[in-house]
Write a protein that holds these residues in place. Structure first.
Motif, short mmCIF file in Angstrom:
data_model
loop_
_atom_site.label_atom_id
_atom_site.label_comp_id
_atom_site.label_asym_id
_atom_site.label_seq_id
_atom_site.Cartn_x
_atom_site.Cartn_y
_atom_site.Cartn_z
N ILE A 188 4.98 -1.07 2.77
CA ILE A 188 4.29 0.20 3.00
C ILE A 188 5.14 1.28 2.33
N VAL A 189 4.62 1.80 1.24
CA VAL A 189 5.34 2.81 0.46
C VAL A 189 4.99 4.19 0.99
N GLN A 210 -0.60 2.39 11.97
CA GLN A 210 -1.97 1.90 11.94
C GLN A 210 -2.20 0.97 10.74
N ALA A 211 -1.61 1.30 9.62
CA ALA A 211 -1.74 0.44 8.44
C ALA A 211 -1.10 -0.92 8.70
N ALA A 212 0.10 -0.90 9.31
CA ALA A 212 0.79 -2.15 9.62
C ALA A 212 -0.03 -3.00 10.58
N LYS A 213 -0.63 -2.36 11.56
CA LYS A 213 -1.44 -3.08 12.54
C LYS A 213 -2.62 -3.79 11.86
N LEU A 265 2.65 10.45 8.19
CA LEU A 265 3.08 9.18 7.60
C LEU A 265 3.54 8.18 8.65
N ALA A 266 4.14 8.65 9.73
CA ALA A 266 4.58 7.73 10.78
C ALA A 266 3.37 7.09 11.45
N TYR A 267 2.42 7.91 11.87
CA TYR A 267 1.21 7.39 12.54
C TYR A 267 0.43 6.47 11.61
N LEU A 268 0.22 6.93 10.38
CA LEU A 268 -0.57 6.13 9.44
C LEU A 268 0.10 4.81 9.11
N SER A 269 1.42 4.82 9.02
CA SER A 269 2.12 3.57 8.71
C SER A 269 1.98 2.57 9.85
N VAL A 317 0.87 -1.18 0.00
CA VAL A 317 0.00 0.00 0.00
C VAL A 317 0.90 1.22 0.00
N ARG A 318 0.34 2.32 -0.49
CA ARG A 318 1.11 3.57 -0.54
C ARG A 318 0.38 4.66 0.24
N LEU A 319 1.15 5.35 1.10
CA LEU A 319 0.65 6.48 1.89
C LEU A 319 1.28 7.75 1.34
N ASP A 320 0.44 8.70 0.96
CA ASP A 320 0.95 9.89 0.26
C ASP A 320 0.54 11.20 0.93
#
Length: 514
Positions: free
Chosen positions: A302-303, A287-290, A281-285, A274-277
């Motif tokens: 995680i891009v 939560q995305a990883a979780k 970015l730290a917080y979202l990464s 997935v890509r976060l743009d």
């Protein structure tokens, strides 16, 4: 090659000086010019502690094809001065057409990808004065920019803990500089680029994901984000990276991506990432990883993209290390999943838009011998190191590079038992290093161009250039590689060169006083 990219890809004053040398009968006199830079890139809040050299292969490719043919000569013939008289005489243009190529030059240089430092000659050009003069602008153009970008890319790679990095900057580069910027980035630290043409030219597969516009198009036609993701997965089932922040990253993007990944898995495919743009970015990464971990997609990348540079990556990684454990996410494993899409701030070298590389006359042939040339300045840092020189790198007993020494051509530091190192600007500072204290003494220059032919290993395959880069970075003290407040690496003059410089300065100042 268009006329704007050939032999006329130079500043006008290079041509007017060449004609002056021709008029004065100096044009065939042997001369030597050094290319070097005066200081590391200074990004404002932080400064580089080293540079990587890049761009010489581009210089050589230009030299091979740049010629003063009829169309170039005709353009010069049409130039006039303020009086209306022709700027260039016919006899000079005839000479230029016959002799204005670079086959008679000899170039020695530090190979591309290697660590270099201020004041030391990265490239040494020797040959007829007028021809060597004509090389200046193009050489500076290629070496300054690619070295600048290579250095920035290297720092980004180090700050990001050597995770996979993709150069994304084409859309905000300065015109065709996007191409040379890709080469510099790939040399310095980027693994791949989204620039399709330049990637193919350099033998790299281009990389990319998809744009917000694809998701927008599906939403606008009533199909929604989930169907957009499904369409992308259908077309690219084994290369599926989904951009999840068009609507709501955590509310819809990640859940929809997980749903599509589950569908892909049932069909026998392995989702890529997935890509976060946007956003934190730290917080979202975290939560995305979780969420991905809970769904069984622990290996999905995680891009991260959006205004990344070395300082931003340092902050993201610091935040991840602090916050991830509180969310039950292993920070090391999360960082290992990161891929960085680095765009504007790399391709434009944000904070330091140019490298102050210069091309200076350091020696000229006079009565069959080489006479050193020097330039004085009100600014001590602009007083050049004169004469025909070589650069040597000294390695301490632990194998780390401890200093670079600029020495006169006839000196062989490998045979020295004691090396007297002198500060290039402050004549009161010196130190002596015994050969017993050193593990290796290495000459940095290689012969790369002679008789119109490319020699040595300065350019060539980027994989080989990267090996040189990695070896040099490994031998560089950690403090010198610090992103903020790096330790100063020492560049010194040999005692003989230091003595010659002092004597020339004294002579010139004496002549000025008279």
């Amino acid at each position: 090659m268009g006329i704007e990219n050939g032999a006329l890809y130079t500043d006008f004053y290079e041509l007017t000086m060449a004609q002056l040398y021709f008029r004065m009968g100096m044009h065939e006199r042997g001369a030597q010019f050094d290319y070097f830079f005066r200081s590391y890139p200074d990004y404002g809040a932080h400064q580089a502690g080293y540079c990587l050299t890049a761009g010489m292969q581009s210089v050589l490719e230009w030299m091979k094809s740049a010629r003063f043919g009829e169309r170039e000569v005709e353009q010069l013939r049409s130039q006039t001065g303020r009086s209306g008289e022709a700027t260039f005489s016919e006899d000079f243009l005839t000479w230029l057409k016959a002799n204005g190529c670079f086959d008679r030059l000899r170039i020695e240089a530090v190979a591309e990808g290697r660590v270099v430092h201020p004041e030391e000659p990265v490239a040494v050009v020797t040959g007829p004065l007028a021809v060597a003069q004509l090389l200046e602008s193009s050489m500076l153009n290629h070496l300054n920019y690619q070295s600048l970008i290579a250095t920035k890319a290297s720092r980004i790679k180090l700050a990001g803990q050597n995770q996979l990095t993709i150069e994304f900057g084409m859309r905000r580069a300065q015109g065709l500089a996007a191409n040379e910027g890709v080469r510099g980035a790939l040399i310095g630290g980027a693994d791949f680029s989204s620039n399709t043409g330049m990637s193919c030219a350099l033998g790299f597969p281009p990389k990319g994901t998809h744009a917000h516009s694809m998701v927008q198009a599906f939403i606008a036609t009533g199909k929604g984000e989930l169907e957009a993701f499904r369409a992308y997965a259908k077309v690219y089932p084994d290369d599926c990276i989904l951009l999840v922040d068009t609507i709501d990253t955590l509310g819809s993007g990640i859940p929809n991506a997980i749903r599509v990944f589950e569908e892909l898995t049932r069909k026998g495919h392995k989702p890529v990432g997935v890509r976060l743009d946007s956003g934190d970015l730290a917080y979202l990464s975290i939560q995305a990883a979780k969420a991905l971990d809970q769904a069984g997609f622990q290996d999905v990348s995680i891009v991260l993209s959006n205004k990344l540079d070395e300082m931003v990556l340092m902050q993201i990684i610091r935040q991840v290390r602090e916050e991830a454990p509180r969310q039950g996410v292993n920070p090391d494993k999360l960082i290992d999943r990161f891929v960085y899409g680095v765009g504007t701030r790399l391709i434009t070298s944000r904070g330091a838009g140019s490298l102050d590389g210069v091309y200076k006359l350091v020696a000229i042939e006079d009565k069959g011998e080489w006479a050193p040339a020097i330039k004085l300045s009100e600014t001590p840092a602009k007083i050049i190191n004169p004469g025909y020189k070589k650069v040597w790198r000294l390695y301490s007993g632990n194998g780390l590079a401890t200093a670079d020494c600029i020495a006169m051509d006839q000196e062989n530091l490998e045979q020295s038992t004691k090396i007297d190192l002198r500060h290039p600007l402050d004549f009161s500072k010196s130190r002596v290093v015994s050969s017993e204290q050193l593990s290796k003494i290495e000459r940095l220059h290689e012969k790369i161009w002679e008789d119109g032919k490319e020699l040595g290993s300065t350019g060539g395959d980027i994989a080989e250039i990267r090996k040189r880069r990695d070896k040099d970075l490994e031998s560089l003290d950690t403090g010198v590689k610090r992103i903020v407040n790096p330790h100063q690496y020492h560049v010194s003059l040999s005692r003989k060169l230091w003595k010659q410089k002092r004597e020339l300065i004294a002579t010139m100042k004496g002549e000025q006083e008279e």
